[in-house]
Structures are given as C-alpha cells and as structure tokens.
Design an enzyme around this catalytic site. Structure first.
Site, PDB file in Angstrom:
ATOM      1  N   LYS A   1     -42.785  -3.384  -3.188  1.00  0.00           N
ATOM      2  CA  LYS A   1     -44.109  -3.922  -3.523  1.00  0.00           C
ATOM      3  C   LYS A   1     -44.921  -4.139  -2.248  1.00  0.00           C
ATOM      4  O   LYS A   1     -44.370  -4.568  -1.236  1.00  0.00           O
ATOM      5  CB  LYS A   1     -43.968  -5.263  -4.262  1.00  0.00           C
ATOM      6  CG  LYS A   1     -42.974  -5.218  -5.401  1.00  0.00           C
ATOM      7  CD  LYS A   1     -42.846  -6.537  -6.134  1.00  0.00           C
ATOM      8  CE  LYS A   1     -41.637  -6.494  -7.063  1.00  0.00           C
ATOM      9  NZ  LYS A   1     -40.364  -6.867  -6.417  1.00  0.00           N
TER      10      LYS A   1
ATOM     11  N   HIS B   1     -48.039  -6.408  -5.447  1.00  0.00           N
ATOM     12  CA  HIS B   1     -47.217  -7.602  -5.663  1.00  0.00           C
ATOM     13  C   HIS B   1     -48.029  -8.778  -6.207  1.00  0.00           C
ATOM     14  O   HIS B   1     -47.577  -9.505  -7.098  1.00  0.00           O
ATOM     15  CB  HIS B   1     -46.566  -7.981  -4.325  1.00  0.00           C
ATOM     16  CG  HIS B   1     -45.354  -8.842  -4.435  1.00  0.00           C
ATOM     17  ND1 HIS B   1     -44.399  -8.904  -3.473  1.00  0.00           N
ATOM     18  CD2 HIS B   1     -44.944  -9.692  -5.408  1.00  0.00           C
ATOM     19  CE1 HIS B   1     -43.445  -9.744  -3.844  1.00  0.00           C
ATOM     20  NE2 HIS B   1     -43.760 -10.237  -5.009  1.00  0.00           N
TER      21      HIS B   1
END
Ligand code: A2P
Length: 283
Positions: free
Chosen positions: A74, A107
């Site tokens: 991420k 993220h």
C-alpha cells in the site's frame, strides 16, 4: 485455497496473511515463512508497515514460485499526488525485491487521491501492478472519490468483523462489484468477541477454535480476510476453515452481532494529520 475473482478479472486468494505491527529484520521474515509453509499464498503488507523487505526476502527464500504468491502492498499518505506516487510504486517494488505487485492500495484516502490513483492506473497498465484498490474508505469517502475514478478499484480494504460488518459500505461496493478486504477480522483479538458463547458453541460443534468460526463467517459473507497472528499454530489454523460450513441460522446469529461501529473512523477530524505525524516512511 479458495480464490475470489476481482472486477478486473484477476483472482485473489480468499485468506491472506496480514503483517501489520510485525517488526522488520526477523519477525516478519519468520512469520511469512511460517505462513507460506502453512499454505498461505497471499501476503498483505504496506509501505507504512515498514516490513516490505522482510516480506520480499521470505518469499524469495520460500522456494515457491513468484506467480503462486499474491502480494499486496500500500502507498502511504506522504506519497500522494501523481509524481510522488509513481516513485512510491518503484520504492515498494525495490523494498519487496519484486518486479511486480499483485495488488497495490491507496492506504489512506486523504490528500491528492485522484493524482495518486492516476499514477496507480498507469503503473497497472505497464505491468508494475496487476490490480489496484483503495483502503479505509467509508461510504461517504467511497462515494466522493470512486465516482471520479476512471478505473474502478478492485477492492476496498476496511475494518470489518462481526462487531462492525460495514453493511452500508457493502451495499455501495456491491453495485461496482468491488470486493471487501477485512482488516482486524478477529476484532484485533477482542476477548469479548472470541469468548462470545454463541461462537464458542459453534466452535465446539465444528471442532474449531473461535477465531476459525469468525473467519468462516466472514468468508461465507464473501469478504477477503487478513487475519494476523505470530503464533504458528494459529497462523496454520486461520487458513484451515474450508472443511466445514456454517448454517444459515448460524450466519444470522453473526449478522445480529453488528454494532455498526468500529475502532477506526475514517471521517474523524484530524485523522489524516495524526496518521502523517505517526507514520513517516521517509523524510
Ligand atoms: P496471536 O498473534 O497471539 O495469534 P486481527 O487479525 O483481527 O488483527 O487479530 C489479531 C489478534 O488476534 C492477535 O492478537 C492474534 O494473537 C489473535 N489471533 C489470531 N488468530 C487467532 C485465533 N484463531 N484465535 C484467537 N486469537 C487469534
């Protein structure tokens, strides 16, 4: 291992091994090695977990071919925006020691999410990433951003477990065929959840532990689950959930446990600033 088909045609193993809060330089390496040996073929890390390099090393040393393992990482908040995101993709690949990632997620959904998404779409086109997705998008944030994306995300990875079942978000995502990935699928080891009498009763009936029963509920609901453990027995157990099936009545018992609230509120004031202050992936 059961696979789930994503809206871009790629397949993802239904259970992944999450390495949040497992340290780099040893502990993550050991945990991933154990997980791969136990049969996991899906590892979930992030730039902000600071353990991409251990994940990569463990994969390399496992002797399992790269194509057999689904690797997610991420991009962190600091790297949002088109140019920074392009660099962050390469940094993740370098830290992992891989030439492609199976899935790369935004993220945290703050800042220049649209610029970041464009960079991820391009990285996907040139093969550095096979699938792209988002994370921590509440229904409001999801509606705001995804309507502006050219490509739909393959997944939205959010907090999800019997206490917080994300019913509203799931309705929205279903329309786009976006799969839900569950972080904290065991409520982060929540004692009240793991000792819930109804769950313990099912555990006895199916000769499983409470964690396995919870994970099976989530699997039957269609979630991609990312249980975390550093205990070899539980690591192996958490993937061993496909030899029994909860009944519709049992599924209903679980569905009634939903409180509609989790520990993380993506819309809370100051959340982006706090995350940036607490996690720095570079200067
Ligand atoms: P441990 O590392 O000692 O196994 P989550 O995935 O929701 O974040 O939950 C992780 C927490 O749940 C960890 O504290 C982990 O502890 C614990 N855990 C993992 N698997 C199980 C299980 N099958 N039964 C009970 N607790 C578990």
């Amino acid at each position: 291992m059961e696979n789930i088909k994503l809206n871009d045609g790629n397949k993802i193993p239904a259970v992944g091994f999450g390495v949040f809060l497992i340290e780099n330089n040893g502990p993550t390496y050991d945990a991933v090695k154990i997980a791969l040996k136990a049969g996991y073929r899906h590892i979930d890390t992030a730039a902000a977990y600071f353990n991409e390099s251990d994940v990569g090393k463990a994969i390399k040393d496992s002797g399992i071919s790269r194509e057999e393992i689904f690797v997610t990482s991420k991009i962190w908040l600091q790297d949002h925006g088109y140019e920074a995101a392009k660099k962050a993709v390469d940094t993740s690949l370098k830290n992992l020691g891989l030439d492609y990632m199976d899935l790369y997620l935004i993220h945290q959904p703050y800042g220049d999410v649209l610029g970041t998404w464009k960079a991820l779409e391009e990285a996907k086109k040139i093969g550095k990433i096979k699938s792209i997705g988002v994370s921590n998008m509440s229904p409001k944030i999801y509606s705001e951003f995804v309507s502006k994306f050219e490509t739909l995300p393959a997944v939205n990875q959010v907090e999800c477990n019997p206490i917080f079942q994300q019913k509203k978000l799931r309705e929205l995502m279903k329309k786009d065929n976006v799969k839900l990935e569950a972080w904290y699928p065991l409520g982060h080891g929540d004692k009240k959840l793991l000792e819930n009498p109804a769950i313990l009763e099912m555990a006895k009936k199916y000769k499983k532990n409470a964690g396995q029963i919870i994970l099976r509920f989530e699997n039957q609901e269609g979630f991609i689950i990312l249980p975390k453990s550093t205990n070899p027995e539980r690591i192996a157990g958490n993937i061993n959930i496909f030899d029994f099936e909860l009944s519709q009545d049992e599924m209903e018992i679980f569905r009634k446990m939903d409180t509609g609230k989790g520990v993380h509120d993506p819309e809370a004031p100051g959340v982006a600033e706090n995350l940036l202050k607490n996690f720095k992936v570079h200067d």
